[in-house]
Design an enzyme around this catalytic site. Structure first.
Site, PDB file in Angstrom:
ATOM      1  N   SER A 157       0.966   6.025   4.326  1.00  0.00           N
ATOM      2  CA  SER A 157      -0.274   5.466   4.839  1.00  0.00           C
ATOM      3  C   SER A 157      -1.305   5.321   3.705  1.00  0.00           C
ATOM      4  O   SER A 157      -1.070   4.584   2.752  1.00  0.00           O
ATOM      5  CB  SER A 157      -0.790   6.330   5.989  1.00  0.00           C
ATOM      6  OG  SER A 157      -1.815   5.689   6.696  1.00  0.00           O
ATOM      7  N   ASP A 176       3.115  -0.226  14.505  1.00  0.00           N
ATOM      8  CA  ASP A 176       2.075   0.239  13.583  1.00  0.00           C
ATOM      9  C   ASP A 176       1.155  -0.939  13.250  1.00  0.00           C
ATOM     10  O   ASP A 176       1.643  -2.018  12.894  1.00  0.00           O
ATOM     11  CB  ASP A 176       2.753   0.759  12.309  1.00  0.00           C
ATOM     12  CG  ASP A 176       1.789   1.329  11.285  1.00  0.00           C
ATOM     13  OD1 ASP A 176       0.560   1.242  11.485  1.00  0.00           O
ATOM     14  OD2 ASP A 176       2.275   1.855  10.269  1.00  0.00           O
ATOM     15  N   HIS A 200       2.999   4.535  13.825  1.00  0.00           N
ATOM     16  CA  HIS A 200       2.445   4.995  12.553  1.00  0.00           C
ATOM     17  C   HIS A 200       2.464   6.525  12.503  1.00  0.00           C
ATOM     18  O   HIS A 200       2.190   7.203  13.493  1.00  0.00           O
ATOM     19  CB  HIS A 200       1.010   4.500  12.398  1.00  0.00           C
ATOM     20  CG  HIS A 200       0.425   4.792  11.060  1.00  0.00           C
ATOM     21  ND1 HIS A 200       0.617   3.978   9.974  1.00  0.00           N
ATOM     22  CD2 HIS A 200      -0.344   5.820  10.613  1.00  0.00           C
ATOM     23  CE1 HIS A 200       0.000   4.479   8.924  1.00  0.00           C
ATOM     24  NE2 HIS A 200      -0.593   5.604   9.292  1.00  0.00           N
TER      25      HIS A 200
END
Length: 312
Positions: free
Chosen positions: A159, A254, A284
């Site tokens: 991320s 996501d 995610h």
């Protein structure tokens, strides 16, 4: 197509009234993220050694954590993955990603050095970028003392950490003073403008929402003009050639899915070796959730296999 285990997790979060991150203060969000990890993460596996380190840099002292895998003895010189945790440049720390770093070290047969970089809103962009670059250079400079091979140094993260890993690879190429062997980009944020289609199709209902992304963005980016800076949005760099091989992991549900895919595509079009694997049924953040999501363990194994293959 959402995986039944991911659906069950989301239903449980709703049943227990888990508050969305964007409704919490940064301090509350950090504490909650740290505390809730035990519900979804596997038990941390044993490794051969864990050392707390401090990188002394022009930005100040940066805490690091070094993991050595089971198997090689303490004198073996190991390849190394420098890892930057996720959390929207606002939450996350060495403890929230401790299990993942241990898993990668053991499965890949390499050392892992996790970096505890500065975060917003106390330290805005580009503080995190400066820290991860300085810490990675420090690891390379100290490689001999740490029994690490500076010629087999990879960078990686999930991320926000995937964003930072991509930026380190770009900055290292531009400076020419920090050879990077591989970049592991797990559902990376690559375009701060947040305009890709998946931000709309996956923007609500799948844990990481548009509101939470805006919360992270606004705590990290002080000036909207910084969205166009490649140090925030690596996809916007005008030259993506000459970069190390990359594995890009994305998730089907996501909001960041499409910008991860676009970054992998742009790397390939620029002449680099880049592989993109989408876990179509996942959300995610899934890779740290191996206690409740079987595909998380598959993803960890895939990342480790690529690290082992590339680093040797």
């Amino acid at each position: 197509m959402l995986h039944p285990q991911a659906r069950a997790l989301m239903d449980l979060m709703a049943e227990r009234g888990v508050p969305p991150t964007h409704t919490l203060s940064p301090a509350e969000a950090r504490a909650f993220y740290r505390e809730r990890r035990t519900f979804t993460q596997p038990e941390p596996p044993q490794v051969a050694a864990v050392r707390e380190l401090t990188a002394t840099t022009p930005q100040g002292d940066i805490p690091l954590r070094l993991y050595r895998p089971l198997g090689p003895d303490a004198t073996t010189v190991l390849p190394v993955l420098v890892y930057y945790h996720g959390g929207g440049w606002v939450i996350g720390d060495l403890d929230t990603h401790d299990t993942l770093c241990r898993e990668l070290a053991n499965a890949a047969g390499c050392a892992v050095v996790a970096v505890d970089y500065r975060m917003g809103p106390e330290h805005r962009f580009p503080a995190a970028v400066d820290d991860v670059l300085a810490a990675t250079r420090w690891v390379r400079e100290q490689a001999g003392a740490l029994r690490l091979d500076p010629g087999r140094l990879a960078v990686g993260g999930d991320s926000a950490g995937g964003n930072l890993a991509a930026l380190v690879a770009l900055a290292a190429r531009d400076a020419g003073d920090l050879p990077i062997a591989f970049q592991l980009l797990i559902y990376p944020a690559t375009d701060m403008r947040r305009g890709h289609p998946s931000h709309t199709t996956n923007g609500d209902g799948y844990v990481l929402t548009r509101d939470t992304l805006a919360y992270f963005h606004d705590h990290y980016i002080a000036d909207p003009a910084h969205d166009l800076d490649w140090r925030a949005s690596p996809l916007l760099h005008t030259d993506l050639a000459g970069l190390p091989p990359a594995l890009v992991i994305t998730a089907g549900y996501d909001p960041l899915r499409d910008e991860g895919l676009d970054y992998a595509r742009a790397l390939t079009e620029a002449g680099n070796r880049a592989t993109c694997v989408c876990f179509e049924r996942q959300i995610h953040g899934f890779i740290t959730m191996g206690r409740v999501l079987d595909e998380a363990n598959t993803a960890v194994a895939l990342c480790a296999a690529e690290l082992r293959r590339v680093l040797g």
